[in-house]
Motif scaffolding. Structure first.
Motif, PDB file in Angstrom:
ATOM      1  N   ALA A  13      33.662  37.574  41.893  1.00 43.87           N
ATOM      2  CA  ALA A  13      34.274  38.816  42.378  1.00 43.87           C
ATOM      3  C   ALA A  13      35.562  39.114  41.618  1.00 43.87           C
ATOM      4  CB  ALA A  13      34.544  38.730  43.881  1.00 43.87           C
ATOM      5  N   GLY A  14      36.449  38.126  41.531  1.00 39.59           N
ATOM      6  CA  GLY A  14      37.716  38.346  40.851  1.00 39.59           C
ATOM      7  C   GLY A  14      37.550  38.634  39.376  1.00 39.59           C
ATOM      8  N   LEU A  15      36.686  37.864  38.703  1.00 37.89           N
ATOM      9  CA  LEU A  15      36.481  38.068  37.276  1.00 37.89           C
ATOM     10  C   LEU A  15      35.820  39.407  36.981  1.00 37.89           C
ATOM     11  CD1 LEU A  15      35.305  34.486  36.325  1.00 37.89           C
ATOM     12  CD2 LEU A  15      37.343  35.629  35.421  1.00 37.89           C
ATOM     13  N   LEU A  16      34.843  39.789  37.809  1.00 34.52           N
ATOM     14  CA  LEU A  16      34.165  41.064  37.589  1.00 34.52           C
ATOM     15  C   LEU A  16      35.121  42.225  37.805  1.00 34.52           C
ATOM     16  CD1 LEU A  16      31.580  42.621  36.979  1.00 34.52           C
ATOM     17  CD2 LEU A  16      30.933  42.398  39.385  1.00 34.52           C
ATOM     18  N   LEU A  17      35.900  42.178  38.891  1.00 31.92           N
ATOM     19  CA  LEU A  17      36.878  43.234  39.123  1.00 31.92           C
ATOM     20  C   LEU A  17      37.893  43.278  37.984  1.00 31.92           C
ATOM     21  CD1 LEU A  17      38.187  45.415  40.889  1.00 31.92           C
ATOM     22  CD2 LEU A  17      39.429  43.578  42.075  1.00 31.92           C
ATOM     23  N   GLY A  18      38.388  42.118  37.572  1.00 30.57           N
ATOM     24  CA  GLY A  18      39.370  42.090  36.495  1.00 30.57           C
ATOM     25  C   GLY A  18      38.842  42.669  35.211  1.00 30.57           C
ATOM     26  N   GLN A  19      37.585  42.363  34.878  1.00 30.49           N
ATOM     27  CA  GLN A  19      37.047  42.875  33.616  1.00 30.49           C
ATOM     28  C   GLN A  19      36.784  44.371  33.678  1.00 30.49           C
ATOM     29  OE1 GLN A  19      37.201  41.045  31.003  1.00 30.49           O
ATOM     30  NE2 GLN A  19      36.613  42.863  29.820  1.00 30.49           N
ATOM     31  N   LEU A  20      36.323  44.867  34.824  1.00 28.02           N
ATOM     32  CA  LEU A  20      36.134  46.310  34.976  1.00 28.02           C
ATOM     33  C   LEU A  20      37.476  47.038  34.854  1.00 28.02           C
ATOM     34  CD1 LEU A  20      33.579  46.297  37.933  1.00 28.02           C
ATOM     35  CD2 LEU A  20      33.117  47.083  35.593  1.00 28.02           C
ATOM     36  N   LEU A  21      38.513  46.493  35.479  1.00 27.55           N
ATOM     37  CA  LEU A  21      39.840  47.105  35.375  1.00 27.55           C
ATOM     38  C   LEU A  21      40.345  47.066  33.929  1.00 27.55           C
ATOM     39  CD1 LEU A  21      41.527  45.603  38.570  1.00 27.55           C
ATOM     40  CD2 LEU A  21      40.824  47.985  38.236  1.00 27.55           C
ATOM     41  N   THR A  22      40.163  45.940  33.267  1.00 24.51           N
ATOM     42  CA  THR A  22      40.617  45.815  31.881  1.00 24.51           C
ATOM     43  C   THR A  22      39.910  46.822  30.980  1.00 24.51           C
ATOM     44  OG1 THR A  22      41.136  43.464  32.161  1.00 24.51           O
ATOM     45  CG2 THR A  22      40.766  44.243  29.913  1.00 24.51           C
ATOM     46  N   GLU A  23      38.598  46.959  31.137  1.00 23.80           N
ATOM     47  CA  GLU A  23      37.852  47.917  30.328  1.00 23.80           C
ATOM     48  C   GLU A  23      38.305  49.351  30.593  1.00 23.80           C
ATOM     49  OE1 GLU A  23      35.832  47.245  27.939  1.00 23.80           O
ATOM     50  OE2 GLU A  23      35.653  45.077  28.249  1.00 23.80           O
ATOM     51  N   ALA A  24      38.830  49.605  31.809  1.00 26.46           N
ATOM     52  CA  ALA A  24      39.309  50.937  32.160  1.00 26.46           C
ATOM     53  C   ALA A  24      40.779  51.138  31.805  1.00 26.46           C
ATOM     54  CB  ALA A  24      39.094  51.188  33.651  1.00 26.46           C
ATOM     55  N   GLY A  25      41.417  50.122  31.209  1.00 24.16           N
ATOM     56  CA  GLY A  25      42.813  50.248  30.817  1.00 24.16           C
ATOM     57  C   GLY A  25      43.804  50.045  31.944  1.00 24.16           C
ATOM     58  N   ILE A  26      43.387  49.381  33.019  1.00 22.90           N
ATOM     59  CA  ILE A  26      44.262  49.115  34.162  1.00 22.90           C
ATOM     60  C   ILE A  26      44.717  47.665  34.091  1.00 22.90           C
ATOM     61  CG2 ILE A  26      44.417  49.053  36.685  1.00 22.90           C
ATOM     62  CD1 ILE A  26      42.168  51.199  36.712  1.00 22.90           C
ATOM     63  N   ASP A  27      46.014  47.447  33.977  1.00 22.79           N
ATOM     64  CA  ASP A  27      46.553  46.102  33.823  1.00 22.79           C
ATOM     65  C   ASP A  27      46.296  45.256  35.065  1.00 22.79           C
ATOM     66  OD1 ASP A  27      47.519  46.734  31.326  1.00 22.79           O
ATOM     67  OD2 ASP A  27      49.527  47.244  32.046  1.00 22.79           O
ATOM     68  N   ASN A  28      45.967  44.000  34.841  1.00 20.68           N
ATOM     69  CA  ASN A  28      45.725  43.095  35.957  1.00 20.68           C
ATOM     70  C   ASN A  28      45.958  41.662  35.525  1.00 20.68           C
ATOM     71  OD1 ASN A  28      42.747  41.815  35.404  1.00 20.68           O
ATOM     72  ND2 ASN A  28      42.860  43.938  34.659  1.00 20.68           N
ATOM     73  N   VAL A  29      46.296  40.830  36.492  1.00 21.28           N
ATOM     74  CA  VAL A  29      46.464  39.397  36.285  1.00 21.28           C
ATOM     75  C   VAL A  29      45.611  38.683  37.327  1.00 21.28           C
ATOM     76  CG1 VAL A  29      48.073  37.449  36.359  1.00 21.28           C
ATOM     77  CG2 VAL A  29      48.816  39.641  35.389  1.00 21.28           C
ATOM     78  N   ILE A  30      44.891  37.648  36.896  1.00 17.73           N
ATOM     79  CA  ILE A  30      44.096  36.833  37.806  1.00 17.73           C
ATOM     80  C   ILE A  30      44.782  35.494  38.004  1.00 17.73           C
ATOM     81  CG2 ILE A  30      41.896  35.644  38.167  1.00 17.73           C
ATOM     82  CD1 ILE A  30      40.496  37.828  36.650  1.00 17.73           C
ATOM     83  N   LEU A  31      44.874  35.066  39.269  1.00 22.06           N
ATOM     84  CA  LEU A  31      45.433  33.762  39.623  1.00 22.06           C
ATOM     85  C   LEU A  31      44.359  32.918  40.297  1.00 22.06           C
ATOM     86  CD1 LEU A  31      48.765  34.941  41.314  1.00 22.06           C
ATOM     87  CD2 LEU A  31      48.570  33.939  39.039  1.00 22.06           C
ATOM     88  N   ASP A  32      44.315  31.633  39.982  1.00 24.57           N
ATOM     89  CA  ASP A  32      43.391  30.733  40.679  1.00 24.57           C
ATOM     90  C   ASP A  32      44.034  29.356  40.811  1.00 24.57           C
ATOM     91  OD1 ASP A  32      40.998  28.964  41.291  1.00 24.57           O
ATOM     92  OD2 ASP A  32      40.030  30.915  41.119  1.00 24.57           O
ATOM     93  N   ARG A  33      43.844  28.753  41.982  1.00 25.38           N
ATOM     94  CA  ARG A  33      44.421  27.436  42.228  1.00 25.38           C
ATOM     95  C   ARG A  33      43.668  26.337  41.495  1.00 25.38           C
ATOM     96  NH1 ARG A  33      42.519  26.738  48.559  1.00 25.38           N
ATOM     97  NH2 ARG A  33      40.274  26.951  48.197  1.00 25.38           N
ATOM     98  N   ALA A  34      42.423  26.609  41.079  1.00 19.69           N
ATOM     99  CA  ALA A  34      41.600  25.607  40.405  1.00 19.69           C
ATOM    100  C   ALA A  34      41.751  25.718  38.891  1.00 19.69           C
ATOM    101  CB  ALA A  34      40.134  25.774  40.789  1.00 19.69           C
ATOM    102  N   SER A  35      41.239  24.727  38.197  1.00 15.83           N
ATOM    103  CA  SER A  35      41.217  24.757  36.736  1.00 15.83           C
ATOM    104  C   SER A  35      39.973  25.492  36.256  1.00 15.83           C
ATOM    105  CB  SER A  35      41.211  23.337  36.177  1.00 15.83           C
ATOM    106  OG  SER A  35      39.976  22.682  36.472  1.00 15.83           O
TER     107      SER A  35
END
Length: 390
Positions: A13-35
């Motif tokens: 969910a997070g990666l898909l949303l982030g990539q759609l936003l990035t492709e649309a030119g909307i800045d975003n940062v993803i955070l995850d507690r895991a490696s």
């Protein structure tokens, strides 16, 4: 640091949303507690609806999925020792599903994100959203012992059932609905060709079984088991023997045992949290809902949430309108509850419950018989399985 959207969680969910936003030119940062390695090491389901496939294409991360994924036009329901094929393609006017492992989908999205230099911060401890009820939300986290803050316009909580996003919502602002099922799924992964080219859902007096695959050389098999079973009590030989008992004879004979390289027992639950928006914090995926895997809806529901949330964020930044963001929770939940109903129905129809009476068992058998002999009933099953429209 400041960005437009902070996404907590780097699952699908997070990666898909982030990539759609990035492709649309909307800045975003993803955070995850895991490696990153831990995330790619998780083994999850991989039956994709056409809507999910379309979102992967829109995120420009679908090329390997199309070359290596397995399009499926149907699946088999077995009971009374017989196969009953559900022809998804014919019943839905040409729709199908794609079998493609969630780990591979995650890898594709990660690689696409890295190629575009979009920021993802792994091993982010103590991540917490703040002030999302006002106009200045921000997220704090700790990395390598140093505290950080990211100011943003919106926060997307895509961090799963046990994540911090839903827990940050004030008590009383959220209502949850839950059903716990009195059994689990014992599953194995094995480097062996699948017993059938399509999935097999088996109803048997000894319990439910599912034969699925990740590729034409890697199989994923499940059997229903009591919740108090211990994984160490299940040798590979015991598992293969039990799986054979629950399949029609021709499938049991074709089954090729092989050593497992992953084995686990997963409990089953249905869970929904309402609403899915709290000011400038939006929940998506497992942070907002869980379904039993019987209907293959978990990953696909996460994708449909992303569809609605991305549409709202895109409208906000491109058109200056918040209409779609305001409608996000209602639109997402309308589809969520239909998928929750379908997953519950598939689970109750295919499993043997500890408290099932003779009457209940006859009703289940009658429902299976009606389902496989009525085109209208089979069509309803097929429409839900391939995915209801967004």
């Amino acid at each position: 640091m400041r960005t437009q959207v902070v996404i907590i969680g780097s699952g699908p969910a997070g990666l898909l949303l982030g990539q759609l936003l990035t492709e649309a030119g909307i800045d975003n940062v993803i955070l995850d507690r895991a490696s990153k390695d831990h995330i790619l090491g998780r083994v999850r389901a991989g039956v994709l609806e056409e809507g999910t496939v379309g979102l992967m294409d829109r995120a420009k991360a679908g090329s390997r999925m199309h070359s290596e994924g397995l399009p499926h036009n149907g699946f088999s329901l077995t009971f009374d020792g017989r196969d009953h094929r559900i022809d998804l393609h014919e019943l839905t006017g040409g729709k199908r599903v794609m079998v493609y492992g969630q780990t591979e989908l995650t890898r594709d999205l990660m690689e696409r994100r890295e190629a575009g230099n979009a920021p993802t911060i792994y091993d982010a401890d103590d991540t917490c959203p703040h002030d999302f009820g006002g106009d200045r939300p921000h997220v704090t986290y700790v990395k390598d012992g140093i505290s950080h803050r990211i100011d943003c316009d919106f926060i997307a909580g895509c961090d799963g059932f046990h994540g911090t996003s839903r827990k940050a919502v004030p008590e009383g602002a959220i209502k949850t609905f839950e059903k716990i099922y009195p059994f689990g799924w014992l599953g194995i992964l094995s480097e062996v060709a699948p017993v059938s080219h399509e999935l097999i859902y088996a109803n048997h007096p000894r319990g439910f079984a599912l034969c699925s695959m990740r590729s034409m050389t890697r199989s994923r098999y499940y059997i229903q088991c009591p919740l108090d079973e211990k994984i160490e009590d299940w040798s590979d030989d015991r598992f293969w023997d039990e799986l054979r008992r629950r399949l029609p004879a021709h499938h049991a004979e074709a089954l090729k045992p092989a050593p497992s390289f992953e084995k686990s027992i997963a409990p089953l639950r249905s869970f929904v949290a309402e609403p899915m928006r709290f000011g400038r914090l939006f929940l998506a995926g497992d942070a907002a809902h869980i379904v039993p895997p019987t209907g293959a809806k978990g990953l696909n529901l996460a994708a449909s949430d992303v569809h609605y949330l991305f549409a709202g964020l895109l409208e906000h930044y491109r058109d200056g309108s918040d209409a779609a963001l305001d409608a996000y929770s209602a639109r997402a939940l309308a589809r969520v509850w239909k998928a929750v109903r379908f997953s519950w129905w598939m689970t109750t129809m295919m499993h043997r419950f500890p408290d099932t009476s003779d009457f209940d068992q006859k009703i289940q058998e009658a429902e299976l018989d009606y389902l496989t002999h009525s085109k209208a009933a089979s069509t309803a099953l097929a429409e839900n399985y391939v995915g209801l429209p967004y």
